[in-house]
Design a protein around this motif. Sequence first.
Motif, short mmCIF file in Angstrom:
data_model
loop_
_atom_site.label_atom_id
_atom_site.label_comp_id
_atom_site.label_asym_id
_atom_site.label_seq_id
_atom_site.Cartn_x
_atom_site.Cartn_y
_atom_site.Cartn_z
N ARG C 586 2.77 5.60 4.95
CA ARG C 586 3.15 6.81 4.22
C ARG C 586 1.96 7.35 3.43
O ARG C 586 1.08 6.59 3.02
N VAL C 587 1.99 8.68 3.23
CA VAL C 587 0.94 9.37 2.44
C VAL C 587 1.62 10.05 1.27
O VAL C 587 2.74 10.54 1.41
N ARG C 588 0.92 10.12 0.17
CA ARG C 588 1.50 10.82 -0.99
C ARG C 588 0.42 11.65 -1.66
O ARG C 588 -0.74 11.23 -1.77
N THR C 604 -5.06 12.82 -1.80
CA THR C 604 -3.96 12.10 -1.15
C THR C 604 -4.24 10.61 -1.19
O THR C 604 -5.40 10.18 -1.25
N SER C 606 -3.01 7.18 0.99
CA SER C 606 -2.24 6.64 2.12
C SER C 606 -2.20 5.12 1.99
O SER C 606 -3.19 4.51 1.60
N SER C 607 -1.08 4.56 2.34
CA SER C 607 -0.98 3.11 2.28
C SER C 607 -1.24 2.54 3.67
O SER C 607 -0.57 2.90 4.64
N TYR C 613 -5.38 0.63 0.34
CA TYR C 613 -5.07 2.06 0.27
C TYR C 613 -6.28 2.88 0.69
O TYR C 613 -7.43 2.46 0.51
N MET C 679 3.91 13.74 5.93
CA MET C 679 3.50 12.76 4.92
C MET C 679 3.55 11.32 5.44
O MET C 679 3.83 10.38 4.71
N CYS C 681 1.22 8.34 7.85
CA CYS C 681 -0.12 8.07 8.37
C CYS C 681 -0.03 7.02 9.46
O CYS C 681 0.80 6.11 9.39
N LEU C 694 -3.50 11.47 9.29
CA LEU C 694 -2.63 11.75 8.15
C LEU C 694 -1.91 13.04 8.44
O LEU C 694 -2.56 14.07 8.70
#
Lengths: 177, 87, 876
Positions: C586-588, C604, C606-607, C613, C679, C681, C694
């Motif tokens: 996931r991306v935030r 951004t 991303s995990s 990260y 959102m 990745c 992403l």
Amino acid sequence: MRGGVGLCDVSWLAKIDLKGFGLKAAPSLGPSADCWHLGACHYLATFDPEARGAVLRSIQALTGAAPELDLPPPVYATEVTSVYAALLLAGPKSRHTLRKLTSLNVSESALPDGACGQAGLAHVHTLVLRRDLGGLPAFLLLVGREYAESVWEAIAHAGQEFHLTPFGLEAWRLLSL
Amino acid sequence: MSFLLRCPHCGDRSVYEFRFGGEVKPRPAPGASEEEWVNYAYNRTNSAGVQTEWCYHRSGCRQWIKAVRNTRTNEVLETFYPEENAR
Amino acid sequence: MSRFFFDGEPIEAQPGDTVASALYRAGRRIFTRSFKYHRPRGLLCLSGHCPNCMMNVDGVPNVRACVTPAREGMRVRHQNAWPSLEQDWLSAAQHFDSLMPVGWYYKTLTHPSAWHVAEPWIRKVAGLGDPPPPDAPPREYEHAFLQAEVAVVGGGPSGIAAAFEAASGGAQVILIDDQPEPGGHLRYTRPGEAPASIAQLRGQPNVELLARAYCFGLYEGGLLGVLQADPHPGAHERLVHLRAKRVVVATGAYEVPLLFENNDLPGILLSGGARRLLFLHRIVPGRRCVIVGIGARAEDLASDLRGAGIEIVSLISPDEVLGAVGSTRVEGLRFRGGSVTCDLIVVCGPLLPDAGLLSQAGARLAWSAAHGAFLPADLPPHVTAVGRVTGSGLEPAVPLPPGEVRAGKRHFVCLCSDVTSQDLVDGISEGFEHIETLKRYTTATMGPCQGRMCQLPAIGICARETGRTMGETGTTTARPPSPSVTLGALAGPRHHPVRRTPMHYQHEALGAVWLDMGAWKRPRYYRTAESSEERRCVQGEYQAVRERAGMIDVSTLGKLEVRGRDAGRLLDKVYTNRFSDLRPGRVRYCVICDDAGIMLDDGTISSIADDHYFLTTTTGNLEFVEQWLEWWLAGTGWDVHITNLTGGLAAVNLAGPQARDVLAGLTGLDVSAKAFPYMACRQALVADIPAILLRIGFVGETGWEIHVPAESGEDLWKALLEAGKAFGIRAFGVEAQRLLRLEKQHVIVGVDTDALTSPYEADMAWVVKLEKNDFIGKAALSRAAGDPREQLVGFVMQEDGVPDDGSAVVMDGRPAGRVTSSRFSPREGRAIGLAWVPAGLAGEGAEIRVRVQGRPLLARVTRRPFYDPEGARLRM
């Protein structure tokens, strides 16, 4: 180049960044890799890509710590071969060229063979790694890949005074023998 | 201004290799009063004398260190890595 | 032998000649005209201290001809005289000297409009020399950085001895000397007697000699600024930054003129100047000579001059002298008791320690009557002084303060600025009694000689007129650079770092018009076969993205890898939203604030895994974010490690309604909306290149940010162009991107926000998670959660006109806000943008006025994005 100074693009050299509290002392990565001390608990390994297998095995031994087995604190390895461009500056006039570009003290006593320093070079943050080549003083200059062309031009300009010549893989191999 | 700072890793370097990170001061605890937070965010002691300050070796090893410096004379008395759990 | 040109005429030069000595040998006696009165001036010191020989050499103004070696083909021109040095019309200024007393700007030009009338004329005649024309060939300047255990400044006998002593003790020594050969004053007092010590010194391996190099400043931390002339055929000047653990100053002493009427006439030489002409250049300066001086110095000088065949008419004591006689050159000397004719006057002037560097290092200057000079005292621990600069061997030449002050309008104290003893006396009587204020009021010591020639006599006059001792009067403050330094030398080589993305030459081939973003080169837009005009090209790129597919090189984004057991904990602490709960894949979107609640950057996160990260930052802020994260980490003992990957990854943003079709053709990864939602990745092969993808949307269309190793960037770019051909893909640049994001009202930190902006004012309250534990800015933000006073809003113009970024929002004719970004939108048919407005005008549909080219035009506030307000196209 033997009389003056030469410059060679060796960006293909493999580079691995090592960080972690398990690195309070220098790690041993075998004879194929050079290990450079960049900061507290921070090292950079450089090696010929052909030795990748052996070097990765040594690194695996460092990073493969399992917390539940109460082993030493972890070590993190990051592939940075593409992050840095590497320019090899070699020859009797390499120090004279360098001191026109950087305030880093590159004299024999301050930066002996195998030592490294970090400083601005032509206004770009550079890792200066001393690794003599075939008996000639030589310096591996690592800069962010995006700066490579710009820094090459600056070094070539400063080296004009000493008739700087670019050299390639063949000459590099000959000198390494 | 061209004094030297001794980076614990890189040795003596020109002050221009570092980014000045401000005087060292403790961060208020999460429940502290508004006055304490305003003081922390906006006010400085700005001593004329010995102070402990943050320095980032941006041209060198890119680590944060603390320096003890006399702001009147620019004499740097000590430099060291931040101690653990001492924020 | 060589030949150069002076005002177009060829001049022969012998080996070792300077420009001045060659011109003198050829018969020239007038070398320049003075600053204010345009009086004729000739050689005086022959050592580069006085202003009398300044000429234009190869386009460079204000060059001291007496220390500039003559070179084949040099083009030398005179300065400050029109039409010629022999006939200068502006010397008529001398007849108007009563209109130009000391401080005359304040006395003569008192009418309100007087200055405006006078200034253009004063500017035309003021100054010395002309700057090089814009098309002059550029000069090459270099820098060099040296380190030494011991730096010795001055290669005269004391300097050579000090260097030798230090080197014998094993120290690494650098010796700095401003002459072509070391030897100092021995070169012209004991010519032919090259001391054995010079040969010994050259034999020492740990001594480096910098010749033709002068030290212009001694700074904190043992830093010396040194300027070296002609370091090698490819460079004109080299600025050396020299760090020394110990500094030995052996700069010796220099000679200053005596004060009497017409003491500035050509044909008056200092004793050192006469000796340099005789012994360095083998030129006899005259036939009938009067020596002004007393004692052994005068006797020795007489004997040297007689040895060269010059008739010594008289030896006269300085206090007997009334004045020199002559109009453009010396014809005689008047003294108490008579006068004599002569064609040469040689003065034994006071010898003063050249102690400027010691003053800069913090030494005190104390008056010594026994030496007739201010001597350096209280040196800092790492600086020593040896030789004549300490005063050893120096004797007074005239009593100071003088017994009486002869105030005269032709008694020149400051040769550079034509300041006479009359000017100084007048200045003191007007109340400028402190040496520092007297200096500034009269401008004495403020010219090219930087006070060398005139400071001592000026202090003498000030002391006498105010009834104080020399020590009580004191000196003015010595500051670097002294001697002066060319700006070009300070700037150094004309090289600025340039950062190029891995696809740089692809953009060149596509016709990119470049934009500089810091050191980065980015395509602003691409020229096409149809048009090179920006607006049309940008519109074409914009349409491609909205209707088909577009691709932009975003390799300049900052990229950081954050790894470690405490990585999530650090990110939660530093960012305003939560990241420890971000699942792998996931991306935030993320925002950093400081403890005052001000937005510092966004990007951004991303995990990749629980302890791994991948962060992106705005192009210009990577260094700041890396430092910021490291600072909050310092001293915590948390297991977090940050690595900068920026240059190592090439990145492309592929966006548009058909972006999925383009991408699907290059990867085996399932890129459907269900498998790869907004959102998220993923890592996969794209065009056989390992990539991180992403799914984010800055420009408001379905899109992916694709990151690959830098060396594969070109391959990815070409593959996307090829795969996209069938869909009409276009490469788009920064201008099109700016317009596309503006239609979505996406904020750019640092463009739409400033040093006072909190997330609430930028309409981003959703990014602040106050329910988190402590994070940076939480205290300030929880207090600020109420209605902000200013708001960042979108607006659309209601009249034709495109506001510039930064235009004012006006209310009742007064500025009330500011436009941060504005572009013409093809979709709206009008200009759209973002602006700061007072809270009262921030409602949907509110009418505001925006100043466009001076006129307040009507605009309407729009709180929702202009394009796809629901964000449906992003999520397709």
